[in-house]
Design a protein around this motif. Structure first.
Motif, short mmCIF file in Angstrom:
data_model
loop_
_atom_site.label_atom_id
_atom_site.label_comp_id
_atom_site.label_asym_id
_atom_site.label_seq_id
_atom_site.Cartn_x
_atom_site.Cartn_y
_atom_site.Cartn_z
N ARG A 236 45.81 20.19 12.18
CA ARG A 236 45.39 21.44 11.54
C ARG A 236 46.30 21.69 10.35
O ARG A 236 47.35 21.07 10.21
N VAL A 237 45.93 22.62 9.47
CA VAL A 237 46.71 22.86 8.27
C VAL A 237 46.91 24.36 8.06
O VAL A 237 46.12 25.18 8.54
N LYS A 238 47.98 24.69 7.34
CA LYS A 238 48.29 26.09 7.04
C LYS A 238 48.80 26.17 5.61
O LYS A 238 49.83 25.61 5.28
N PHE A 239 48.06 26.85 4.77
CA PHE A 239 48.37 26.98 3.35
C PHE A 239 48.66 25.63 2.71
O PHE A 239 49.79 25.36 2.28
N PRO A 240 47.65 24.77 2.61
CA PRO A 240 47.85 23.49 1.89
C PRO A 240 47.95 23.75 0.40
O PRO A 240 47.00 24.20 -0.22
N TYR A 241 49.09 23.47 -0.18
CA TYR A 241 49.33 23.76 -1.60
C TYR A 241 49.14 22.56 -2.51
O TYR A 241 49.06 22.70 -3.72
N ASP A 242 49.08 21.36 -1.92
CA ASP A 242 48.89 20.19 -2.77
C ASP A 242 48.24 19.10 -1.95
O ASP A 242 48.30 19.09 -0.71
N VAL A 243 47.62 18.16 -2.66
CA VAL A 243 46.96 17.03 -2.02
C VAL A 243 47.14 15.80 -2.91
O VAL A 243 47.14 15.91 -4.13
N GLU A 283 63.44 17.53 7.18
CA GLU A 283 62.88 18.86 7.37
C GLU A 283 62.54 19.48 6.02
O GLU A 283 63.11 19.09 4.99
N PHE A 284 61.60 20.42 6.03
CA PHE A 284 61.14 21.06 4.79
C PHE A 284 61.20 22.57 4.91
O PHE A 284 61.13 23.13 6.00
N ASN A 285 61.28 23.20 3.76
CA ASN A 285 61.26 24.66 3.69
C ASN A 285 60.29 25.07 2.58
O ASN A 285 60.63 25.04 1.41
N GLY A 286 59.08 25.40 2.97
CA GLY A 286 58.08 25.82 2.01
C GLY A 286 57.75 24.78 0.95
O GLY A 286 57.75 25.11 -0.24
N PRO A 287 57.42 23.54 1.32
CA PRO A 287 57.10 22.53 0.30
C PRO A 287 55.81 22.88 -0.43
O PRO A 287 54.84 23.33 0.19
N ARG A 288 55.80 22.63 -1.73
CA ARG A 288 54.63 22.99 -2.55
C ARG A 288 53.98 21.81 -3.26
O ARG A 288 52.92 21.98 -3.87
N GLY A 289 54.58 20.64 -3.22
CA GLY A 289 54.00 19.53 -3.96
C GLY A 289 54.22 18.20 -3.27
O GLY A 289 55.26 17.99 -2.63
N VAL A 290 53.25 17.28 -3.44
CA VAL A 290 53.39 15.94 -2.90
C VAL A 290 52.76 14.97 -3.88
O VAL A 290 51.77 15.28 -4.54
N ALA A 291 53.37 13.80 -4.01
CA ALA A 291 52.85 12.73 -4.87
C ALA A 291 53.15 11.40 -4.21
O ALA A 291 54.08 11.29 -3.41
N VAL A 292 52.36 10.39 -4.55
CA VAL A 292 52.57 9.07 -3.97
C VAL A 292 52.41 8.01 -5.05
O VAL A 292 51.51 8.09 -5.88
N SER A 293 53.31 7.05 -5.04
CA SER A 293 53.28 5.98 -6.03
C SER A 293 52.32 4.89 -5.59
O SER A 293 51.93 4.82 -4.42
N PRO A 294 51.94 3.98 -6.50
CA PRO A 294 51.06 2.87 -6.11
C PRO A 294 51.67 1.99 -5.03
O PRO A 294 50.95 1.31 -4.30
N GLU A 295 52.99 2.00 -4.92
CA GLU A 295 53.67 1.19 -3.90
C GLU A 295 53.77 1.92 -2.56
O GLU A 295 54.30 1.35 -1.60
N GLY A 296 53.31 3.16 -2.49
CA GLY A 296 53.34 3.90 -1.23
C GLY A 296 54.59 4.70 -1.00
O GLY A 296 54.86 5.12 0.13
N ARG A 297 55.37 4.98 -2.05
CA ARG A 297 56.51 5.88 -1.91
C ARG A 297 56.03 7.32 -2.10
O ARG A 297 55.36 7.62 -3.10
N VAL A 298 56.37 8.18 -1.16
CA VAL A 298 55.89 9.56 -1.15
C VAL A 298 57.01 10.48 -1.58
O VAL A 298 58.13 10.40 -1.07
N PHE A 299 56.71 11.38 -2.52
CA PHE A 299 57.68 12.33 -3.05
C PHE A 299 57.21 13.74 -2.76
O PHE A 299 56.06 14.09 -3.04
N VAL A 300 58.11 14.56 -2.21
CA VAL A 300 57.76 15.92 -1.80
C VAL A 300 58.66 16.91 -2.52
O VAL A 300 59.89 16.77 -2.51
N ALA A 301 58.04 17.91 -3.16
CA ALA A 301 58.80 19.02 -3.73
C ALA A 301 59.15 19.97 -2.59
O ALA A 301 58.32 20.78 -2.17
N ASP A 302 60.37 19.85 -2.09
CA ASP A 302 60.86 20.66 -0.96
C ASP A 302 61.36 21.98 -1.54
O ASP A 302 62.56 22.22 -1.66
N THR A 303 60.42 22.84 -1.87
CA THR A 303 60.62 23.95 -2.79
C THR A 303 61.78 24.86 -2.41
O THR A 303 62.71 25.07 -3.19
#
Length: 317
Positions: A236-243, A283-303
């Protein structure tokens, strides 16, 4: 409008880790730990290079990570977190961009949300153009939140505000073509559309934040499916801010409300989730952004932790 709601499987979930420490999700149990050297976090609160004031937008291209925080700074890093360069948006008093995207030619697109426009920069930070104006007309914006350019050059812009929750479509010359969406909770309706992304097949994924779901459209605006539903349990999801769309076709959803990133199959089936509320690695605190590289590295803006965290998609199984 015909649509299909895809079932969400809740059988599998994963607590992810950073810096070699296994960290369980709030409602999940860990099943694997990342291999050494596969995870990283950088940044802290501040105004120095490499520091952040609530980073809220993130993306990656050509092994460079672009991050925008609430001061209006665009900071660029290597994928290992080394600071490379920076610039600032023209104005920041009213607010700052909620996303960072890339045009087909590699230029940087920043929907300047609170100034009703799209900013376009070179990768070095030279402002090339800005387009859009305040209003509710078909080619005007209230709060543009994200933009994606299709292979054919068309631009898709997500927006909310003053009941203008919708998606705009412009051609390659930025001429208005059409729009869809309205404020509401029904199929195809939106409530604070915070992000838009396109996969390799041309499907558009809209983070329908206040409706706690991802709505999936074809390029004509027809609703294809819905991913997720409101809640805190895995799947389930709660306030999805990025995809973000991963190279393997899976979908990463950044959940501001659940302090985690969830991974779904393209058909909407739940795969795994990463994170829990907190400040420790993983752990995260109110993350607002996510991105993924072509190689599968995931970057999260842990706001609200004023940092960026990097994980590896191959660990999310």
């Amino acid at each position: 409008m015909m649509y299909v709601t895809r079932a969400v499987s809740r059988r599998r979930f994963l607590g992810e880790t950073l810096v070699g420490a296994t960290v369980a999700l709030a409602a999940c149990r860990p099943t694997t730990a990342p291999r050494a050297g596969k995870a990283l976090a950088w940044g802290q609160a501040g105004l120095r290079d490499g520091h952040f004031r609530k980073p809220r937008a993130i993306n990656v291209r050509n092994a460079e990570v672009y991050v925008i925080d609430t001061t209006g700074r665009v900071q660029v890093f290597s994928e290992n977190g080394a600071f490379l360069r920076k610039w600032s948006t023209p104005d920041a008093e009213n607010g700052t961009p909620t996303a960072v995207a890339f045009a087909n030619d590699g230029n940087v697109l920043a929907p300047d949300t609170h100034y009703n426009r799209i900013l376009e920069y070179t990768p070095q930070g030279d402002l090339i153009e800005q387009w859009g104006e305040y209003g509710t007309g078909p080619d005007q914006f209230i709060y543009p939140t994200d933009v994606v350019q299709a292979p054919d050059g068309a631009y898709y812009v997500s927006e909310y505000g003053m009941e203008a929750d919708r998606v705009h479509v412009f051609d390659a010359a930025r001429r208005f073509v059409r729009q869809w969406g309205a404020l509401g909770q029904g199929p195809g309706e939106l409530n604070r559309a915070m992000a838009i992304e396109m996969d390799a097949h041309g499907t558009l994924y809209v983070a329908d934040s206040a409706n706690h779901r991802i709505q999936c459209f074809d390029q004509a605006g027809r609703l294809v499916s819905v991913i997720g539903e409101a809640g805190t349990a895995p799947g389930r999801v709660k306030f999805p801010y990025d995809v973000a769309c991963a190279p393997d076709g899976s979908i990463l959803v950044c959940e501001y409300g659940n302090h985690r990133v969830s991974r779904f199959r393209g058909d909407g089936g739940f795969i795994a989730c990463c994170g829990r509320p907190g400040k420790a690695p993983g752990e995260f605190n109110g993350p607002r952004g996510v991105a993924v590289s072509p190689e599968g590295r995931v970057f999260v803006a842990d706001t609200d932790n004023d940092r960026v965290q990097r994980l590896d998609l191959e660990e999310w199984t």
